[in-house]
Design a protein around this motif. Structure first.
Motif, short mmCIF file in Angstrom:
data_model
loop_
_atom_site.label_atom_id
_atom_site.label_comp_id
_atom_site.label_asym_id
_atom_site.label_seq_id
_atom_site.Cartn_x
_atom_site.Cartn_y
_atom_site.Cartn_z
N GLY A 99 -55.49 -71.42 -5.46
CA GLY A 99 -54.65 -72.62 -5.34
C GLY A 99 -55.18 -73.50 -4.24
N THR A 100 -54.31 -73.94 -3.33
CA THR A 100 -54.75 -74.78 -2.22
C THR A 100 -55.09 -73.94 -0.99
N GLY A 101 -55.14 -72.62 -1.15
CA GLY A 101 -55.66 -71.78 -0.07
C GLY A 101 -54.60 -71.14 0.80
N LEU A 102 -53.39 -70.96 0.26
CA LEU A 102 -52.32 -70.34 1.05
C LEU A 102 -52.79 -69.01 1.66
N LEU A 103 -53.40 -68.16 0.84
CA LEU A 103 -53.88 -66.87 1.34
C LEU A 103 -55.23 -67.02 2.02
N THR A 104 -56.10 -67.86 1.43
CA THR A 104 -57.48 -67.99 1.91
C THR A 104 -57.52 -68.37 3.40
N ARG A 105 -56.77 -69.44 3.74
CA ARG A 105 -56.89 -69.96 5.10
C ARG A 105 -56.44 -68.92 6.12
N ALA A 106 -55.36 -68.19 5.81
CA ALA A 106 -54.86 -67.21 6.78
C ALA A 106 -55.81 -66.01 6.84
N MET A 107 -56.36 -65.64 5.70
CA MET A 107 -57.23 -64.46 5.71
C MET A 107 -58.53 -64.74 6.45
N VAL A 108 -59.09 -65.94 6.25
CA VAL A 108 -60.33 -66.29 6.97
C VAL A 108 -60.03 -66.32 8.47
N GLN A 109 -58.92 -66.94 8.81
CA GLN A 109 -58.53 -67.06 10.22
C GLN A 109 -58.34 -65.69 10.87
N SER A 110 -57.87 -64.72 10.08
CA SER A 110 -57.50 -63.41 10.66
C SER A 110 -58.70 -62.56 11.05
N ASP A 111 -59.88 -62.90 10.52
CA ASP A 111 -61.08 -62.07 10.72
C ASP A 111 -60.95 -60.69 10.09
N ASP A 112 -60.00 -60.52 9.16
CA ASP A 112 -59.86 -59.22 8.48
C ASP A 112 -60.94 -59.02 7.42
N ALA A 113 -61.40 -60.14 6.81
CA ALA A 113 -62.38 -60.04 5.73
C ALA A 113 -63.79 -60.23 6.29
N ALA A 114 -64.75 -59.44 5.74
CA ALA A 114 -66.15 -59.60 6.17
C ALA A 114 -66.77 -60.79 5.45
N ASP A 115 -66.45 -60.92 4.17
CA ASP A 115 -66.90 -62.07 3.38
C ASP A 115 -65.91 -62.24 2.25
N MET A 116 -65.88 -63.43 1.65
CA MET A 116 -64.91 -63.68 0.58
C MET A 116 -65.56 -64.42 -0.58
N VAL A 117 -65.19 -64.00 -1.79
CA VAL A 117 -65.45 -64.80 -2.98
C VAL A 117 -64.10 -65.37 -3.38
N VAL A 118 -64.00 -66.69 -3.37
CA VAL A 118 -62.72 -67.36 -3.58
C VAL A 118 -62.75 -68.01 -4.97
N THR A 119 -61.83 -67.61 -5.84
CA THR A 119 -61.86 -68.13 -7.21
C THR A 119 -60.55 -68.81 -7.59
N ASP A 120 -60.64 -69.70 -8.54
CA ASP A 120 -59.48 -70.29 -9.19
C ASP A 120 -59.97 -70.84 -10.52
N ILE A 121 -59.05 -70.97 -11.45
CA ILE A 121 -59.42 -71.52 -12.76
C ILE A 121 -59.65 -73.03 -12.65
N SER A 122 -59.15 -73.63 -11.57
CA SER A 122 -59.17 -75.10 -11.46
C SER A 122 -60.14 -75.57 -10.37
N MET A 123 -61.08 -76.41 -10.76
CA MET A 123 -62.05 -76.95 -9.80
C MET A 123 -61.36 -77.79 -8.71
N PRO A 124 -60.38 -78.66 -9.04
CA PRO A 124 -59.72 -79.42 -7.97
C PRO A 124 -59.05 -78.52 -6.93
N MET A 125 -58.48 -77.39 -7.36
CA MET A 125 -57.85 -76.47 -6.40
C MET A 125 -58.93 -75.88 -5.47
N LEU A 126 -60.06 -75.48 -6.05
CA LEU A 126 -61.14 -74.91 -5.23
C LEU A 126 -61.64 -75.92 -4.20
N ARG A 127 -61.82 -77.14 -4.67
CA ARG A 127 -62.27 -78.20 -3.76
C ARG A 127 -61.27 -78.37 -2.62
#
Ligand code: SAM
Ligand code: ZN
Length: 498
Positions: A99-127
């Protein structure tokens, strides 16, 4: 460079390359498009690339009140709910439906993930997600790869992710069992997945409660109000998804496809091989008050309607909500899923036996919930370019859930779901509340059914009237015939009522 998670969808060879340039499979030369550094696994024409004003990212954030603080709070909630299951670090993470990154932004900020592949069916959402991460200076904190992906094609290599997660996304995926089986392969042994999703039993109970409340409000004052209509539209949509819950081809036509029953999800997850599958309640809301307040805010229900609904809620909710088990007194679940570290030997019962069809000799009134089915329908047949069009409108009501109005023309069957809001029918037919208001308020049909036109233009009478039959299909599959005139005339509306 591309991380080692991807494979060619055509030949399954590992994909290597750089998303900033173009990627071509080493083995079979199948190209993978990239747009502005976002991998594009969605076919052209799928709609994945379109900017749709209706759910543009900005509007999505405003509607769902998403901002960085809320994202961080939601992420803390997830960890709190998962409690001891949440690992110290999440490793390589695959996010589904960012979506618009509700989970993504917090997870990146948390330093819990070593790396992420972020997917969505919609290109505008990914952008939108990527642009936001850039704006707040998080885009280079960990290696991030963005991919437009519908969660179906085999683009991930087996056992390359430690964690897979998503919020409010599984209910958009048509075949969730098949998705879970794919995810089982993507995860490393000992890996985990989590999703937050709506609870079907709670939504049904709150939907029925709100229908009863709206019935009372319409009785007091039948004039149109935006707030009541918005609530009624929402109840109609819930009811439609709930009564058709096992019908995957029909659900494929809806955006919100599923709500979940805790026990059924747990069983399904274990059947596809996961060692642990838990449905953890996200909130304890036995009165429905918190949930309905949030709905009213989201739908921008005007104050008098909001106050009236919330005022009546305690008196009406008990009838449905008190019947929920303690675990079901939550609008949603956190599904926590773990893949075992080694092979486990397990025996399964096999698929459950198909539900026994109701005996045909049962008097009809028993099958329609103890009251006769009622309907008022208008049918108009006309001949057009695409075939024979039969326009049907009106309503059908029974004291059990109605799935479809079905019309048969020369042996060809077409059907339309019975779900549209009809407060006028509730008023006219159900003022005494003999039928469930959940059914009476959502009993409308309005559709055009298209049939093949096999008439031979050389026929003596290509315009002979049509032989048509109609029936109401109840949940469970039994039907109530709707008598039509012996022949359906062309271009003339036929009215039937009972
Ligand atoms: C309700 S939104 C949730 C977005 C975000 N996770 C959040 O919680 O705000 C659902 C998202 O899933 C995406 N989506 C829908 N179907 C999908 C599919 N089959 N595979 C991946 N994403 C999908 C939609 O484009 C949308 O961005
Ligand atoms: Zn290939």
């Amino acid at each position: 460079m591309l991380p080692g998670h991807f494979q060619c969808a055509a030949c399954h060879a590992p994909l290597i390359g750089d998303a900033a340039v173009a990627i071509v499979c080493d083995r079979c030369d199948t190209p993978v498009a990239t747009i502005d550094g976002i991998l594009d696994f969605m076919p052209a024409g799928s709609g994945a690339h379109d900017e749709t004003p209706a759910d543009a990212p900005d509007r999505y954030d405003a509607l769902h009140r998403i901002d960085d603080d809320r994202a961080a709070a939601r992420y803390r909630d997830l960890k709190r709910l998962a409690a001891e299951h949440w690992p110290t670090l999440l490793g390589s993470v695959l996010e589904i439906g960012c979506g618009t990154g509700l989970l993504t932004r917090a997870m990146v900020q948390s330093d819990d993930a070593a790396d992420m592949v972020v997917t969505d069916i919609s290109m505008p959402m990914l952008r939108a997600t990527r642009a936001h991460l850039e704006q707040v200076g998080l885009a280079s904190r960990i290696p991030l790869t963005f991919a437009a992906y519908d969660s179906i094609e085999p683009i991930f290599r087996d056992a390359t992710f430690d964690t897979c997660g998503g919020t409010s996304v599984l209910h958009h995926i048509q075949d969730v069992r098949a998705f879970m089986a794919r995810m089982f392969r993507w995860l490393k042994p000992g890996g985990r997945a989590f999703f937050t999703e709506p609870n079907i039993r709670y939504h049904r109970a709150v939907g029925q409660t709100l229908a009863d409340i709206l019935a009372v409000l319409y009785r007091a004052d039948a004039t149109f109000s935006h707030g009541r209509q918005s609530l009624l539209n929402l109840i109609g949509q819930w009811r439609r998804g709930i009564v058709h819950r096992d019908d995957l081809p029909y659900l494929a036509t809806l955006d919100d496809k599923h709500m979940f029953a805790a026990d059924a999800f747990e069983t399904m997850g274990r059947e596809v091989g996961f060692a642990t599958v838990l449905a953890i309640p996200v909130a304890h809301d036995p009165t429905g008050i918190g949930f309905v307040k949030r709905l009213c805010a989201q739908l921008e229900i005007e104050e008098p309607v909001r106050a009236a609904v919330l005022g009546l809620l305690p008196a009406f909710a008990d009838r449905y909500l008190s019947l929920l088990s303690p675990r079901d007194r939550t609008p949603g679940f956190l599904f926590w899923i773990e893949k075992g570290v080694g092979p486990a030997v397990r025996r399964f019962q096999g698929p459950p036996a198909a539900e026994a069809a109701p005996p045909d000799d049962l008097p009809e009134v028993f099958r329609t919930g103890g009251l006769p089915a009622r309907w008022t329908l208008a049918l108009t047949a006309s001949r057009g370019e695409g075939g024979i069009a039969v326009q049907v409108s009106g309503w059908c009501l029974a004291n059990t859930d109605i799935l479809w109005l079905r019309v048969r023309l020369d042996g060809v069957v077409r059907q339309t779901p019975v779900w549209l809001p009809r407060p006028d029918v509730q008023q006219a037919i159900n003022a005494t509340g003999r039928y469930a208001s959940w059914n009476a308020l959502c009993c409308g049909v309005d559709d055009t059914l298209t049939f093949p036109d096999d008439a031979n233009p050389d026929d003596a009478n290509p315009d002979d009237a049509l032989e048509a039959t109609a029936e109401i299909v109840l949940a469970g599959g039994s039907v109530v015939p709707v008598p039509l005139p012996a022949a359906l005339p062309w271009d003339t509306t036929v009215h039937v009522a009972q």
